[in-house]
Design an enzyme around this catalytic site. Structure first.
Site, PDB file in Angstrom:
ATOM      1  N   GLU A   1      27.160  16.031 -94.803  1.00 46.17           N
ATOM      2  CA  GLU A   1      26.261  16.577 -95.825  1.00 46.17           C
ATOM      3  C   GLU A   1      26.892  16.792 -97.189  1.00 46.17           C
ATOM      4  OE1 GLU A   1      23.003  17.091 -95.752  1.00 46.17           O
ATOM      5  OE2 GLU A   1      22.941  16.259 -93.720  1.00 46.17           O
TER       6      GLU A   1
ATOM      7  N   SER B   1      13.079  60.678 -48.563  1.00 44.85           N
ATOM      8  CA  SER B   1      14.242  61.508 -48.221  1.00 44.85           C
ATOM      9  C   SER B   1      15.455  61.241 -49.097  1.00 44.85           C
ATOM     10  CB  SER B   1      14.646  61.221 -46.775  1.00 44.85           C
ATOM     11  OG  SER B   1      13.620  61.586 -45.912  1.00 44.85           O
TER      12      SER B   1
END
Ligand SMILES: [Zn+2]
Ligand SMILES: [Zn+2]
Length: 798
Positions: free
Chosen positions: A101, A362
Site C-alpha cells: 500500500e 439440602s
C-alpha cells in the site's frame, strides 16, 4: 577543561543568536518567513475549526485466559470489527501491507507528493484513474469518513491525513488502518478477517495468509474470501513474486507461501460461554476487549459433556443444566455454563440458570453443621436424634420418610438426614446462618431474610448456582470466602460497574479452618454414585468432597463438589421450574459432577487439605459421642476444637436403684434400708423412648417409680390448662385447627414432654408455648414433667 568547554558553548550560543538577529533585521527575510509560516498557521486554524473524529465503534470480544476469542458482539454500526492492538501487529504483517500500500509510509507526513505527481502523470498519459497516490494515512482518513471520490474530497482527505499524522504515531496510524480495512460484507479490520476466514488471530497468520489479506481491501467484492479463493491465490502469488523481487521476505518463505493453497472459508463467530459473554456484554458494553478468567479448553469440555449428558435426560423431562468450574487458588471462574444449549428456544436455552434463584434442597446443610462445629455444640461423632419432631407446626421428614433414631453428626450429614439438620439449625439460630450467608454474598437471602425460617436447612430459600459454588469454594479455602472472578485484573480497571470491581474484594471467614476441615472429611465420605465399574479401581479418579441437594417437588437437582484444586457446581432442572421424578441430586447431578471432575482433573496429583494445627483428636463414647464415662465400653476417635468443642461427659447409662425383682425403681428419698439393687439402665431422652416405642424397638426400660415415694407425692404433676380437659373443639370450614398446649408445672420443673394419643409430640421449656394440629375424633393429650410426673386429658375434635 570543563570551564573551557562551557565557555565554548556560551560563545557558540551568542554567535547563533547574533546570526539570527542579523538575518531577521532585513525586511525581505522577514517576509519570506511570514509567507512560509502562513500555511502552517492556516492548517492549525482549520485543525481547530474542523477537528477529526477517530472514534471507531468496535465489536466487543470476550477473550479467554489464554487469549482465545470466546464470543463476540456486533459493533454499534453492525460490523464485525474487532480491535487489533499495536502489539498484535507482527513485522511480517506490517511489511506486507506497507509493501503493498505505502512503501514510504515512514518517510512522509501523511501525503506523498511524489506518488501524487506520478499518479497525475499516469492519469494524463493513460486517461484513466490509477490508485497509488493515497497513503495509508489518507486511506485511514477516508475509512473514518467515507466520501465520494472527487478532487475536492481528495483535498479534504489530505488535510485529514495531516491531522492524523500530527495526532498519532506511525504505528498508531497503521493500527487504525488495519482495524478499518474492508473485507467484504460486514467484516472489517484484520482481526475479524483473520478470525472469521482463517480461524486464528492476526499474529498467527502465515505469509501467504497475510498477503491474501493485504490484497483484498482494494477489491473486497471481486476478491471475496471463501468465494473467489482461486482468483485470490493468483493475485496473491503475483504480489508474492513482487515481494520476492523487492526482497520483502526471505526467498524460501515466499516460495513456501506461493505453494500454500488459499483455504479460507467464512466461519461462524465463536460462541463459547454464551450466557457468561452476554452477562459481561450487558455489564461492560464499552470495553472492546474483555479479558476473562475462562479457560477455553475447560469451557468447551464442560459444554460438550453437559450437552451430551442432558440429551439423555430429555426423556425424563429434564432439559436444563448449569455448571460452574472454579479454580480454588485464584477463585477464577474457568468455565461457566448457563444452559446446555443456548440455541434451544423450545426449552429456554437463553435463560442463564447459573444466576437463577432456586431452592437448594439440602445443599446448605454443610454450612449449618460447620457453624455448629464452631459454636462447639457438636463434633463429627456427636450423636443426635433423628426422630419425628414438630417445631411449632413445622414437622420435617426425611427424604425416604423414615427416621433413624440415634445417629452421629457424620452420618446425619453424609446421609443428608433432615430432622438433625433442622434441629441443629434450631439450636444455632436461623439468624446466625443468614448472617454467614450474607457474608458469602447470597443476594436473595439478603433481600428476603425476614421471611426465612427453619426450612432454610432443607432449601426453603432462593440461591443461585454461582452463589453456591462460591460458598463451596470457601470450603476449599479454609472457610474463607472471596467473590469469584470473571474478568482478568487488567480488564477490571476498565470495569464501569463499580459494585463488582475487584478493588472491593473482601475476604470473609465464614467458618473456622478447623470446622471446614471436619466438614470436608465428612463430605468425602458420602457414598459415591454408581459408576461404570472401571472407575471404581481407577487410582486416577480425583478425591472429592461433595454434597447434593434435591428441592421440594423435585424441581432442582444439585451437586457441588471440591478438591484441593477445583470447585465444581452442577444444577439440573427446567428453566420453567417444572419438576421431574428423576430430578434427584444424587441420581442425576452427582454423576455429571463426577464426569466433569474426571475430565478436568484426571490424573492430577493427589493433593489434599492439611489438618489444621488447632484441630485435635480425642476418644469419645460411640453411643453418644461425648467424653467416655467408666461404663462406656466402646470408644472412637473424634476431632474437636480445644476450648470450643463441648466437653459433655457421656451419660448413655445411669445407675438406678431397683427392687430385687426389677419391677420398681427408687430414688434416694424412698430407697428402702435393704432389699434393693443398683443397676445400669440406658439413659434415653423422652423423644428417643417414644420413637423406640412407636417402632416396637425393644430397650431396657427403667421400671416405674415407687408409687409410695414421698418426693413424687410432694410435687404437683403438671396441670394442663390448654386445651381444656373434656371440651369439644370445632374445626371451621376445613381450616386446620391449631391448639395451644400449655401446662402449669411445679417450680422445680425445667422441661415438659407432650404426648398426643400416647405418641411423643414435642419437648419444650416449662413455660414455652407449643402448638399442634389435632386430627378429628377423640384426642388424648399427655404432659410429663422432667421429674416423671404425668397428667392426661381428653378432648374431642369435630
Ligand atoms: Zn457412653
Ligand atoms: Zn422416690
Amino acid at each position: 577543561m570543563l570551564i573551557m568547554k562551557r565557555l565554548n558553548v556560551v560563545a557558540y550560543k551568542n554567535y547563533i543568536v547574533d546570526k539570527f538577529k542579523k538575518y531577521f533585521s532585513k525586511a525581505k527575510h522577514r517576509k519570506y518567513w511570514i509567507y512560509g509560516l502562513s500555511p502552517i498557521i492556516l492548517f492549525f486554524i482549520l485543525h481547530f475549526l474542523f477537528p477529526i473524529s477517530t472514534y471507531i465503534p468496535y465489536s466487543q470480544i470476550i477473550i479467554s485466559q489464554e487469549g482465545k476469542i470466546l464470543n463476540a458482539f456486533l459493533s454499534k454500526d453492525d460490523k464485525w470489527r474487532m480491535r487489533t492492538e499495536i502489539n498484535e501487529i507482527t513485522p511480517e504483517l506490517e511489511k506486507a501491507f506497507l509493501a503493498k500500500e505505502d512503501r514510504y509510509f515512514y518517510y512522509h507526513l501523511g501525503i506523498n507528493p511524489l506518488a501524487i505527481m506520478r499518479a497525475g502523470f499516469y492519469n494524463i498519459i493513460r486517461g484513466k484513474k490509477t490508485s497509488g497516490a493515497s497513503t495509508i494515512t489518507m486511506q485511514v482518513a477516508r475509512l473514518l469518513a467515507p466520501k465520494q471520490r472527487t478532487y475536492w474530497n481528495k483535498i479534504v482527505e489530505m488535510f485529514r491525513a495531516l491531522q492524523l499524522e500530527m495526532m498519532f504515531s506511525k504505528k498508531e496510524i497503521l493500527t487504525l488502518y488495519l482495524n478499518l480495512v474492508p473485507y467484504g460484507g460486514n467484516i472489517e479490520g484484520i482481526k475479524a478477517a483473520s478470525l472469521l476466514y482463517f480461524n486464528r488471530l492476526p499474529n498467527k497468520l502465515s505469509i501467504a495468509q497475510i498477503t491474501a489479506l493485504a490484497i483484498i481491501p482494494n477489491r473486497p467484492t471481486s476478491l471475496a474470501l471463501g468465494k473467489h479463493n482461486e482468483m485470490i491465490e493468483k493475485e496473491r502469488n503475483k504480489w508474492l513474486n513482487r515481494f520476492k523481487e523487492d526482497n520483502i521476505f526471505d526467498v524460501q518463505l515466499i516460495e513456501d507461501a506461493i505453494n500454500e493453497p488459499v483455504e479460507a472459508k467464512r466461519l461462524e463467530v465463536p460462541a463459547l460461554a454464551p450466557h457468561f459473554a452476554n452477562y459481561l456484554h450487558k455489564q461492560i458494553p464499552a470495553t472492546d476487549i474483555v479479558q476473562t478468567t475462562i479457560k477455553a479448553d475447560i469451557q468447551s469440555k464442560v459444554e460438550d459433556i453437559t450437552y451430551a449428558f442432558t440429551r439423555k435426560l430429555k426423556g425424563f423431562n429434564i432439559h436444563n443444566a448449569a455448571v460452574i468450574v472454579v479454580e480454588n487458588k485464584t477463585r477464577n471462574i474457568l468455565a461457566y455454563l448457563g444452559s446446555p444449549d443456548f440455541q434451544d428456544g423450545e426449552n429456554a436455552g437463553q435463560v442463564d440458570n447459573a444466576r437463577a434463584f432456586r431452592s437448594p434442597g439440602s445443599a446448605l446443610k454443610p454450612l449449618i453443621y460447620g457453624i455448629a462445629f464452631d459454636e462447639g455444640i457438636i463434633t463429627p461423632k456427636s450423636v443426635i436424634y433423628d426422630v419425628p419432631v414438630d417445631f411449632s407446626g413445622y414437622a420435617p421428614e426425611n427424604y425416604n420418610r423414615t427416621f433413624n433414631g440415634m445417629v452421629s453428626v457424620e452420618t446425619a450429614l453424609s446421609h443428608s438426614l433432615n430432622v438433625p439438620a433442622v434441629k441443629i439449625l434450631d439450636q444455632i439460630g436461623v439468624k446466625n446462618v443468614i448472617e454467614v450467608l450474607k457474608k458469602a454474598q447470597f443476594q436473595e437471602i439478603r433481600n428476603k431474610d425476614k421471611n426465612l425460617g427453619l426450612s432454610l436447612a432443607l432449601g426453603g430459600c432462593g440461591v443461585s448456582l454461582l452463589e453456591m459454588t462460591g460458598l463451596y469454594c470457601a470450603f476449599a479455602n479454609q472457610g474463607i470466602f472471596e467473590p469469584l472472578n470473571m474478568i482478568a485484573p487488567n480488564t477490571a480497571n476498565l470495569y464501569d460497574d463499580k459494585k463488582t470491581s475487584s478493588a472491593e474484594v473482601r475476604s470473609e471467614q465464614l467458618i473456622s479452618t478447623e470446622a471446614t476441615y471436619m466438614l470436608t472429611e465428612i463430605l468425602t465420605k458420602v457414598t459415591r454414585p454408581e459408576m461404570p465399574s472401571d472407575y471404581e479401581h481407577n487410582p486416577h479418579i480425583p478425591k472429592i468432597a461433595w454434597k447434593t441437594g434435591t428441592s421440594y417437588g423435585r424441581r432442582d437437582a444439585w451437586s457441588i463438589g471440591y478438591n484441593a484444586k477445583y470447585t465444581i457446581g452442577v444444577w439440573l432442572g427446567n428453566a420453567n421450574g417444572v419438576g421431574s421424578p428423576e430430578l434427584v441430586g444424587a441420581a442425576v447431578a452427582t454423576p455429571l459432577l463426577f464426569k466433569l471432575f474426571n475430565i478436568i482433573d484426571y490424573n492430577s496429583p493427589l493433593d489434599w487439605f492439611f489438618i489444621p494445627e488447632e484441630l485435635k483428636t480425642r476418644l469419645v463414647c460411640t453411643v453418644t459421642g461425648n467424653l467416655p464415662s467408666d461404663f462406656c465400653e466402646s470408644t472412637t476417635s473424634d476431632f474437636f476444637i480445644p476450648t470450643i468443642s463441648h466437653t459433655r461427659r457421656c451419660e448413655h447409662l445411669r445407675y438406678v436403684f431397683v427392687s430385687p425383682d426389677e419391677q420398681m425403681s427408687y430414688c434416694s428419698e424412698c430407697l428402702p434400708q435393704s432389699g434393693f439393687k443398683r443397676k445400669l439402665f440406658p439413659n434415653l431422652a423422652p423423644e428417643i423412648m417414644a420413637f423406640y416405642e412407636s417402632n416396637q424397638i425393644i430397650f431396657n426400660k427403667i421400671p416405674p417409680h415407687n408409687p409410695h415415694c414421698t418426693k413424687l407425692l410432694e410435687g404437683k404433676s403438671p396441670k394442663i390448662v390448654s386445651p381444656v380437659d373434656g371440651r369439644e373443639y370445632l374445626t371451621i370450614d376445613e381450616e386446620p385447627l391449631e391448639l395451644l398446649l400449655h401446662a402449669n408445672v411445679d417450680n422445680d420443673v425445667k422441661r415438659v414432654f407432650w404426648y398426643v394419643n400416647g405418641k411423643f409430640y414435642q419437648a419444650a421449656q416449662a413455660t414455652e408455648r407449643v402448638f399442634f394440629r389435632p386430627y378429628r375424633g377423640e384426642v388424648k393429650i399427655s404432659c410429663s414433667d422432667d421429674k416423671g410426673r404425668n397428667t392426661d386429658i381428653k378432648i374431642l375434635v369435630k
